[in-house]
Design a protein around this motif. Structure first.
Motif, PDB file in Angstrom:
ATOM      1  N   ALA A 323       0.836  -1.207   0.000  1.00 40.32           N
ATOM      2  CA  ALA A 323       0.000   0.000   0.000  1.00 40.32           C
ATOM      3  C   ALA A 323       0.870   1.256   0.000  1.00 40.32           C
ATOM      4  CB  ALA A 323      -0.928  -0.010   1.215  1.00 40.32           C
ATOM      5  N   THR A 324       1.965   1.218   0.743  1.00 38.11           N
ATOM      6  CA  THR A 324       2.869   2.365   0.779  1.00 38.11           C
ATOM      7  C   THR A 324       3.499   2.608  -0.583  1.00 38.11           C
ATOM      8  OG1 THR A 324       3.363   1.960   3.115  1.00 38.11           O
ATOM      9  CG2 THR A 324       4.928   3.305   1.883  1.00 38.11           C
ATOM     10  N   ASP A 373      -7.028   6.955  -0.662  1.00 37.93           N
ATOM     11  CA  ASP A 373      -7.665   6.908   0.656  1.00 37.93           C
ATOM     12  C   ASP A 373      -7.665   5.489   1.214  1.00 37.93           C
ATOM     13  OD1 ASP A 373      -8.166   9.613   0.559  1.00 37.93           O
ATOM     14  OD2 ASP A 373     -10.229   9.394  -0.150  1.00 37.93           O
ATOM     15  N   ILE A 374      -7.929   4.516   0.348  1.00 34.30           N
ATOM     16  CA  ILE A 374      -7.921   3.121   0.779  1.00 34.30           C
ATOM     17  C   ILE A 374      -6.515   2.711   1.216  1.00 34.30           C
ATOM     18  CG2 ILE A 374      -8.218   0.735   0.019  1.00 34.30           C
ATOM     19  CD1 ILE A 374     -10.845   2.167   0.524  1.00 34.30           C
ATOM     20  N   GLN A 375      -5.495   3.133   0.474  1.00 32.96           N
ATOM     21  CA  GLN A 375      -4.122   2.777   0.846  1.00 32.96           C
ATOM     22  C   GLN A 375      -3.760   3.373   2.208  1.00 32.96           C
ATOM     23  OE1 GLN A 375      -3.107   0.444  -1.184  1.00 32.96           O
ATOM     24  NE2 GLN A 375      -4.857   1.016  -2.465  1.00 32.96           N
ATOM     25  N   ARG A 376      -4.188   4.600   2.458  1.00 34.38           N
ATOM     26  CA  ARG A 376      -3.924   5.204   3.766  1.00 34.38           C
ATOM     27  C   ARG A 376      -4.644   4.434   4.873  1.00 34.38           C
ATOM     28  NH1 ARG A 376      -3.537   9.865   0.372  1.00 34.38           N
ATOM     29  NH2 ARG A 376      -1.602  11.000   0.867  1.00 34.38           N
ATOM     30  N   ILE A 379      -2.631   1.271   5.584  1.00 30.86           N
ATOM     31  CA  ILE A 379      -1.424   1.582   6.348  1.00 30.86           C
ATOM     32  C   ILE A 379      -1.757   1.921   7.795  1.00 30.86           C
ATOM     33  CG2 ILE A 379       0.527   3.174   6.513  1.00 30.86           C
ATOM     34  CD1 ILE A 379       0.260   3.479   3.398  1.00 30.86           C
ATOM     35  N   SER A 380      -2.807   2.702   8.012  1.00 28.36           N
ATOM     36  CA  SER A 380      -3.183   3.087   9.383  1.00 28.36           C
ATOM     37  C   SER A 380      -3.639   1.883  10.191  1.00 28.36           C
ATOM     38  CB  SER A 380      -4.280   4.156   9.355  1.00 28.36           C
ATOM     39  OG  SER A 380      -5.487   3.646   8.808  1.00 28.36           O
ATOM     40  N   ARG A 381      -4.314   0.943   9.562  1.00 24.08           N
ATOM     41  CA  ARG A 381      -4.742  -0.273  10.268  1.00 24.08           C
ATOM     42  C   ARG A 381      -3.535  -1.117  10.664  1.00 24.08           C
ATOM     43  NH1 ARG A 381     -10.105  -2.103   6.731  1.00 24.08           N
ATOM     44  NH2 ARG A 381     -11.578  -0.708   7.773  1.00 24.08           N
ATOM     45  N   ALA A 382      -2.546  -1.159   9.786  1.00 22.87           N
ATOM     46  CA  ALA A 382      -1.323  -1.905  10.117  1.00 22.87           C
ATOM     47  C   ALA A 382      -0.609  -1.268  11.311  1.00 22.87           C
ATOM     48  CB  ALA A 382      -0.402  -1.943   8.903  1.00 22.87           C
ATOM     49  N   LEU A 383      -0.604   0.065  11.346  1.00 25.22           N
ATOM     50  CA  LEU A 383       0.014   0.760  12.477  1.00 25.22           C
ATOM     51  C   LEU A 383      -0.743   0.486  13.760  1.00 25.22           C
ATOM     52  CD1 LEU A 383       0.798   4.214  10.827  1.00 25.22           C
ATOM     53  CD2 LEU A 383       2.472   2.522  11.597  1.00 25.22           C
ATOM     54  N   ALA A 384      -2.070   0.469  13.686  1.00 21.10           N
ATOM     55  CA  ALA A 384      -2.883   0.239  14.871  1.00 21.10           C
ATOM     56  C   ALA A 384      -2.688  -1.173  15.413  1.00 21.10           C
ATOM     57  CB  ALA A 384      -4.353   0.482  14.566  1.00 21.10           C
ATOM     58  N   ALA A 385      -2.433  -2.121  14.504  1.00 19.42           N
ATOM     59  CA  ALA A 385      -2.291  -3.525  14.913  1.00 19.42           C
ATOM     60  C   ALA A 385      -0.895  -3.868  15.385  1.00 19.42           C
ATOM     61  CB  ALA A 385      -2.677  -4.435  13.744  1.00 19.42           C
TER      62      ALA A 385
END
Length: 386
Positions: A323-324, A373-376, A379-385
């Motif tokens: 995604a990045t 927006d979907i890629q962000r 990425i944000s979900r990966a950071l949260a997990a």
């Protein structure tokens, strides 16, 4: 201008890069404007010439007749070079890889041989991946195309849109749900032949850019598909699609890196020759700083793509890294092509140069296979997990 690679390339990788670079310079770039002007026609003669050199099937495993370049690192290097010639044509030439990906991820050995072998050789057919629907673009889990089991067949009913290669494709990987309302748990993949009764394709859709790939709607009206043409078990399609997207988003990042380089090359060459106020405009601070930003973004797109590809080849989960690579690559390509038009000024706004075409081409990469927006969100979900 080719970027020096941060990693040492093998002799085989260097040879593939050279082949793709030469084909892009001699065959792809000279056709870019004419293909764009054609609007809704893919350059099938160029497809055949690319097939003769192995550039349409290099990503197919050797045991099924392809070039055997199954590592994503090399695939991304080749993709970048082809798209340095022209991103629309480059993406067309490697488009059968998107059909092959779910077959490789979900298919049996017999299915892989049956559907991948015909994609190799000097005259392969075009194929398509049918996911997007009128009401479900980035939300692949919400697709509504129905697959109803009927004895030893499935009956597919629904509508797909923006399907790349649809007017030319001989086979489609169609994603449908066997359990409406269950979202990803019901998504199942099927290989459907173009001549199957009930399958029809609408007229070509007129597009802003990347016109080398022709898109159209696909209609499925009680299309009977043998159960043996299902890929994987019922409900496994979504997982296979996400694995496909992990790889394809990295390749989109590579396409964007090639486009960034093309825009930079054009803008820098023009800035060296264009004289204003008695000096080449490359000596004007505003232009020089803009070119520096373009170079930085081209390098960033390349390096993030290669990082994601190399992690993928180690067998690691790379959803966030993919995604990045797509997010940064696509947004950098938008900046680089805008900057090229800006640097060329009125010449960039005209069709004398390819800068305006490349700006139109770049926008697609911020939209397809999940918007920025979907890629962000990924990425944000990966950071949260973490």
């Amino acid at each position: 201008m080719p970027l020096p690679d941060a990693w040492e390339l093998t002799a085989e990788q260097r040879e593939f890069v050279r082949l793709a670079r030469d084909f892009a310079a001699t065959e792809i770039r000279p056709r870019a404007r004419a293909v764009d002007d054609a609007g809704t026609e893919s350059p099938l003669d160029l497809w055949k010439r690319a097939a003769a050199t192995g550039l349409t099937d290099f990503m197919i495993p050797a045991e099924h007749g392809g070039g055997g370049v199954t590592d994503l690192t090399t695939q991304a290097l080749v993709q970048e070079e082809l798209c340095h010639g022209d991103i629309g044509i480059g993406n067309l030439l490697t488009s059968n890889g998107f059909f092959a990906a779910p077959v490789l991820a979900l298919g049996t050995d017999e299915q892989k041989e049956r559907w991948l072998r015909p994609l190799t050789g000097p005259e392969p057919p075009l194929t398509a991946l049918a996911v997007t629907e009128p009401d479900h673009g980035s939300d692949a889990a919400g697709i509504r195309t129905r697959a109803l089991r009927d004895g030893d067949h499935y009956v597919l009913t629904g509508q797909k849109t923006w399907i790349s290669n649809a007017p030319y494709a001989r086979r489609f990987v169609v994603f449908a749900t066997v359990d409406p309302g269950s979202r990803s748990r019901g998504v199942t993949a099927f290989v459907v032949d173009r001549d199957t009764p009930g399958l029809s394709v609408g007229p070509p859709l007129r597009k802003m850019g990347q016109r080398a790939i022709v898109n159209a709607e696909v209609f499925l009206d009680d299309v009977r598909v043998p159960a043996g043409d299902r890929l994987g078990a019922e409900g496994q399609g979504f997982a296979g699609l996400m694995r496909t997207f992990d790889a394809s988003r990295i390749l989109i990042g590579a396409s964007c890196a090639g486009l960034c380089r093309a825009a930079l090359d054009l803008a820098a060459a023009y800035a060296r020759e264009r004289v204003q106020f008695g000096v080449p405009i490359i000596e004007h601070q505003a232009v020089a700083f803009r070119l520096a930003d373009m170079a930085t973004r081209a390098d960033t797109a390349h390096l993030l793509t290669q990082r994601a590809a190399r992690l993928h080849d180690r067998g690691l989960r790379v959803t966030a890294e993919a995604a990045t690579a797509k997010l940064v690559g696509s947004e950098n390509a938008m900046f680089a092509t805008w900057a090229a038009v800006q640097t060329l000024g009125g010449a960039g706004y005209s069709q004398e140069f390819l800068a305006e075409k490349w700006l139109r081409d770049a926008k697609l990469e911020e939209i397809e296979e999940g918007t920025s927006d979907i890629q962000r969100l990924v990425i944000s979900r990966a950071l949260a997990a973490s």
